[in-house]
Every structure is written in structure tokens, then in C-alpha cells.
Scaffold this active site. Structure first.
Site, PDB file in Angstrom:
ATOM      1  N   SER A 143       0.957  -1.255  -0.076  1.00  0.00           N
ATOM      2  CA  SER A 143       0.096   0.000   0.037  1.00  0.00           C
ATOM      3  C   SER A 143       0.826   1.063   0.151  1.00  0.00           C
ATOM      4  CB  SER A 143      -0.818   0.083   1.287  1.00  0.00           C
ATOM      5  OG  SER A 143      -1.483   1.132   1.687  1.00  0.00           O
ATOM      6  N   TYR A 156      -1.711  -1.123  10.392  1.00  0.00           N
ATOM      7  CA  TYR A 156      -1.562  -1.213   8.999  1.00  0.00           C
ATOM      8  C   TYR A 156      -0.363  -0.741   8.339  1.00  0.00           C
ATOM      9  CZ  TYR A 156      -3.985  -0.929   4.204  1.00  0.00           C
ATOM     10  OH  TYR A 156      -4.242  -1.278   3.052  1.00  0.00           O
TER      11      TYR A 156
HETATM   12  N1  LIG Z   1      -8.682  -0.097  -1.012  1.00  0.00           N
HETATM   13  C1  LIG Z   1      -7.623   0.633  -1.087  1.00  0.00           C
HETATM   14  O1  LIG Z   1      -7.644   1.677  -1.038  1.00  0.00           O
HETATM   15  C2  LIG Z   1      -6.528  -0.153  -0.869  1.00  0.00           C
HETATM   16  C3  LIG Z   1      -5.176   0.803  -0.928  1.00  0.00           C
HETATM   17  C4  LIG Z   1      -3.826   0.282  -0.707  1.00  0.00           C
HETATM   18  C5  LIG Z   1      -3.793  -1.143  -0.361  1.00  0.00           C
HETATM   19  N2  LIG Z   1      -4.954  -1.953  -0.339  1.00  0.00           N
HETATM   20  C6  LIG Z   1      -4.734  -3.210  -0.211  1.00  0.00           C
HETATM   21  O2  LIG Z   1      -5.424  -4.193  -1.176  1.00  0.00           O
HETATM   22  C7  LIG Z   1      -5.677  -5.482  -0.680  1.00  0.00           C
HETATM   23  C8  LIG Z   1      -7.070  -5.721  -0.887  1.00  0.00           C
HETATM   24  O3  LIG Z   1      -8.156  -5.168  -0.296  1.00  0.00           O
HETATM   25  P1  LIG Z   1      -9.217  -4.362  -1.036  1.00  0.00           P
HETATM   26  O4  LIG Z   1      -9.170  -2.499  -0.799  1.00  0.00           O
HETATM   27  O5  LIG Z   1      -9.725  -4.877  -2.133  1.00  0.00           O
HETATM   28  O6  LIG Z   1     -10.444  -4.787   0.211  1.00  0.00           O
HETATM   29  P2  LIG Z   1     -11.718  -5.658   0.168  1.00  0.00           P
HETATM   30  O7  LIG Z   1     -12.114  -5.534   1.513  1.00  0.00           O
HETATM   31  O8  LIG Z   1     -12.423  -5.195  -0.843  1.00  0.00           O
HETATM   32  O9  LIG Z   1     -11.184  -6.976  -0.203  1.00  0.00           O
HETATM   33  C9  LIG Z   1     -10.328  -7.581   0.679  1.00  0.00           C
HETATM   34  C10 LIG Z   1     -10.559  -9.104   0.426  1.00  0.00           C
HETATM   35  O10 LIG Z   1      -9.830  -9.854   1.483  1.00  0.00           O
HETATM   36  C11 LIG Z   1     -10.661 -10.957   2.007  1.00  0.00           C
HETATM   37  N3  LIG Z   1     -10.171 -11.030   3.416  1.00  0.00           N
HETATM   38  C12 LIG Z   1      -9.999 -10.294   4.531  1.00  0.00           C
HETATM   39  N4  LIG Z   1      -9.738 -11.208   5.567  1.00  0.00           N
HETATM   40  C13 LIG Z   1      -9.327 -12.462   5.019  1.00  0.00           C
HETATM   41  C14 LIG Z   1      -8.527 -13.434   5.647  1.00  0.00           C
HETATM   42  N5  LIG Z   1      -8.142 -13.337   6.790  1.00  0.00           N
HETATM   43  N6  LIG Z   1      -8.234 -14.322   4.847  1.00  0.00           N
HETATM   44  C15 LIG Z   1      -8.469 -14.444   3.575  1.00  0.00           C
HETATM   45  N7  LIG Z   1      -9.277 -13.378   2.818  1.00  0.00           N
HETATM   46  C16 LIG Z   1      -9.282 -12.453   3.717  1.00  0.00           C
HETATM   47  C17 LIG Z   1     -11.973 -10.140   2.027  1.00  0.00           C
HETATM   48  O11 LIG Z   1     -13.109 -11.118   2.362  1.00  0.00           O
HETATM   49  C18 LIG Z   1     -12.060  -9.663   0.834  1.00  0.00           C
HETATM   50  O12 LIG Z   1     -12.472 -10.490  -0.179  1.00  0.00           O
HETATM   51  C19 LIG Z   1      -5.451  -5.436   0.733  1.00  0.00           C
HETATM   52  O13 LIG Z   1      -4.135  -5.978   1.213  1.00  0.00           O
HETATM   53  C20 LIG Z   1      -5.533  -3.774   1.185  1.00  0.00           C
HETATM   54  O14 LIG Z   1      -4.430  -3.642   2.284  1.00  0.00           O
HETATM   55  C21 LIG Z   1      -6.293  -1.414  -0.542  1.00  0.00           C
END
Ligand SMILES: NC(=O)c1ccc[n+]([C@@H]2O[C@H](COP(=O)([O-])OP(=O)(O)OC[C@H]3O[C@@H](n4cnc5c(N)ncnc54)[C@H](O)[C@@H]3O)[C@@H](O)[C@H]2O)c1
Length: 282
Positions: A143, A156
């Protein structure tokens, strides 16, 4: 890596958000994709959607903070596809709060998913990828929080910085091999990351109510996510990076000044060390 057709991929957090976007892009490139996720309803829906679009996908329920569950998911993936060439350690959760108020149980949960989940994914697949010798690529989702240290999200930030450095370490260790490594560092993306508590495993205790002081910030974050980049756009960047074997994947060039400011402050502190050394020697 250039050759995706008919090869196997494993994507954690593949049921929604960025993981689903990456899974869709990998399937569009002709890969067989295993979606690993903790949320059964979202997993079923994702599989249905992708299959309707002609993708070859399967699903495995898996809590990435549980080492044995990740190993089982890896075995299931190898049994289904024979070999795996792309591994995306993407599942992640966010929990807010300042360092003085955030409960230790929240640390356990976020470290379990965002850091240990990535480590377990690498441990489960890297020996296999080395053994088949056909090359491949590992994408770890970090991230911009792994590049900066915004207040109110200590666990985080700590995990995402760790994911950046472990990815850089892995890339150095695999240099010259046919296995590439990328760390994905997005800014705001339109997903449900701010509703992460929906998937908090009970062993980490119940989620905490957002304290009143944090509610305004939570509303701001919700708006930044709502107006953020689409997972599809992020996935297109990931595919390009896999093809080009880029280590760092950035998606939000507008965040560059914040990164420059951090580096400036670090280098200024380093200049101070040089001045100190000159003085003590002079
Ligand atoms: N959305 C943003 O702005 C953003 C920015 C930077 C990084 N990220 C990173 O992107 C990645 C995906 O997140 P997202 O934004 O798509 O969020 P999201 O909540 O839409 O998706 C996350 C997914 O991970 C799954 N998950 C959660 N806990 C879990 C576990 N213990 N075991 C297996 N699966 C699990 C959830 O069910 C979900 O399908 C994460 O690592 C997040 O930190 C997101």
C-alpha cells in the site's frame, strides 16, 4: 513473465475488491485462477461472475492468518491445476485508531492477515515454483501506507512497510531466477476495505465500535474510497508489472510529493549524521 495461457494462479482476497480485479485480469489473460478468501458468500458470487465471463476459476475458503489453512489451500490449488505460476498475496484488512488506543487484539488481527498472510503464501508456494523451474511471478499487495506513515493506522502501516521490505528482499534473493516479484502499493481504491471488520475471525475478538472522535475521519476515508481508482485499473497496472518484472507497482502518481517529502526528511537526518561526524573528527 510473458506466457499466461493455461497456467495456474492463486489469489488471496480474490472474492472482492482489488483481488477480484486481479483474478479477472489473470483469467482474461488465459490463466486458471484459484480464488482464496474468508468470505463464503462473496467467494460464490465472484466464481459465478467470472465463470459467466468464460473464466476458468475455482475457489477455496481460506483464512490467510491461519498457516495450516494457507498450506491446505495451496495443496488444493496444486491438486486442481498441477502447477502454479502466479501467486498474489493480496488479502488485507484495515483497522483504525491511534497508537495509544488501539487494542492489542487489533494488532494481532491486522498482523495476522496483512503480514503473516503474505509470509504464509510465499512459504506455501515458493518451493513449488522453484521446483517446477518454469518461472512465474509473486505479487504481494502492500500500500502507499507501506511507503508513508499516516497517523491513525499504526498496525496497517507497520504491516505494509514490512510487506514492501520482504518483497524487496525476496526480489534480491530471486534475482537472476525466472521468478519475478512485485509489491503493489496503491493509494485509494474503490473497495470495501473500510468494512474489513466483516471478515474478522472470532479468535481475534469482537470488532470495536469506531470511537466518536474517529467517526469524522471514517467518513472521510469512505469518501476517498468511493471516489478512488477502480480495481480494474489497478489490475491492469499489475498485469503490466508482471510482464515487465517491475518490483514496485505504483498506481497514484499524485502521491509522489508525499513520498518525496519523506525521503527529503530522511536524507536531511542523514546529512545531520555526516555533519556530526565531521564535527567530532574535526
Ligand atoms: N482499497 C484501497 O484503497 C487499498 C489501498 C492500498 C492497499 N490496499 C490493499 O489491497 C488489498 C485488498 O483490499 P481491498 O481494498 O480490495 O479490500 P476488500 O475488503 O474489498 O477486499 C479484501 C478481500 O480480502 C478478504 N479477506 C479479509 N480477511 C481475510 C482473511 N483473513 N483471509 C482471507 N481473505 C481475507 C476479504 O474477504 C476480501 O475479499 C489489501 O491488502 C489492502 O490492504 C487497498
Amino acid at each position: 513473465m510473458q506466457d499466461f495461457k493455461g497456467r495456474g494462479a492463486f489469489v488471496t482476497g480474490g472474492a472482492s475488491g482489488i483481488g477480484l480485479g486481479i483474478a479477472r485480469a489473470l483469467a482474461d489473460a488465459g490463466m486458471k485462477v484459484m480464488l482464496a478468501d474468508i468470505e463464503p458468500g462473496a467467494l460464490d458470487k465472484a466464481v459465478r461472475q467470472l465463470r459467466e465471463a468464460g473464466a476458468e476459476v475455482q475457489a477455496v475458503l481460506c483464512d490467510v492468518s491461519d498457516r495450516a489453512a494457507v498450506e491446505r489451500a495451496a495443496q488444493q490449488t496444486l491438486a486442481a491445476f498441477g502447477k502454479v505460476h502466479v501467486v498474489c498475496n493480496n488479502a488485507g484488512v484495515g483497522g483504525g485508531g491511534t497508537m495509544d488506543e488501539i487494542p492489542l487484539a487489533d494488532w494481532d488481527w491486522v498482523v495476522g492477515v496483512d503480514l503473516m498472510g503474505v509470509i504464509y503464501g510465499i512459504a506455501a508456494f515458493l518451493p513449488h515454483m522453484k521446483a517446477h523451474g518454469e518461472g512465474g511471478h509473486i505479487v504481494n499487495t502492500g500500500s502507499m501506507a507501506g511507503m508513508l506513515s499516516p497517523p491513525g493506522m499504526g498496525p496497517y502501516n507497520a504491516c505494509k512497510h514490512a510487506v514492501v521490505t520482504l518483497s524487496e528482499t525476496l526480489a534480491a534473493e530471486l534475482a537472476g531466477s525466472r521468478i519475478g516479484v512485485s509489491v503493489l502499493c496503491p493509494g485509494w481504491v474503490n473497495t470495501r476495505i473500510n468494512e474489513s471488520a466483516r471478515n474478522r475471525p472470532p479468535r481475534f475478538g469482537p470488532p470495536r465500535e469506531i470511537p466518536i472522535a474517529g467517526r469524522e475521519r471514517a467518513a472521510q476515508v469512505a469518501e476517498l474510497l468511493r471516489t478512488g481508482m477502480t480495481p480494474r485499473e489497478v489490475a491492469a497496472r499489475v498485469m503490466a508489472a508482471i510482464r515487465d518484472n517491475d518490483l514496485h507497482i505504483f498506481t497514484h502518481p499524485e502521491m509522489r510529493p508525499a513520498l518525496e517529502d519523506r525521503f527529503r526528511r530522511i536524507l536531511a537526518a542523514y546529512d545531520k549524521a555526516a555533519a556530526f561526524k565531521d564535527r567530532s573528527q574535526g
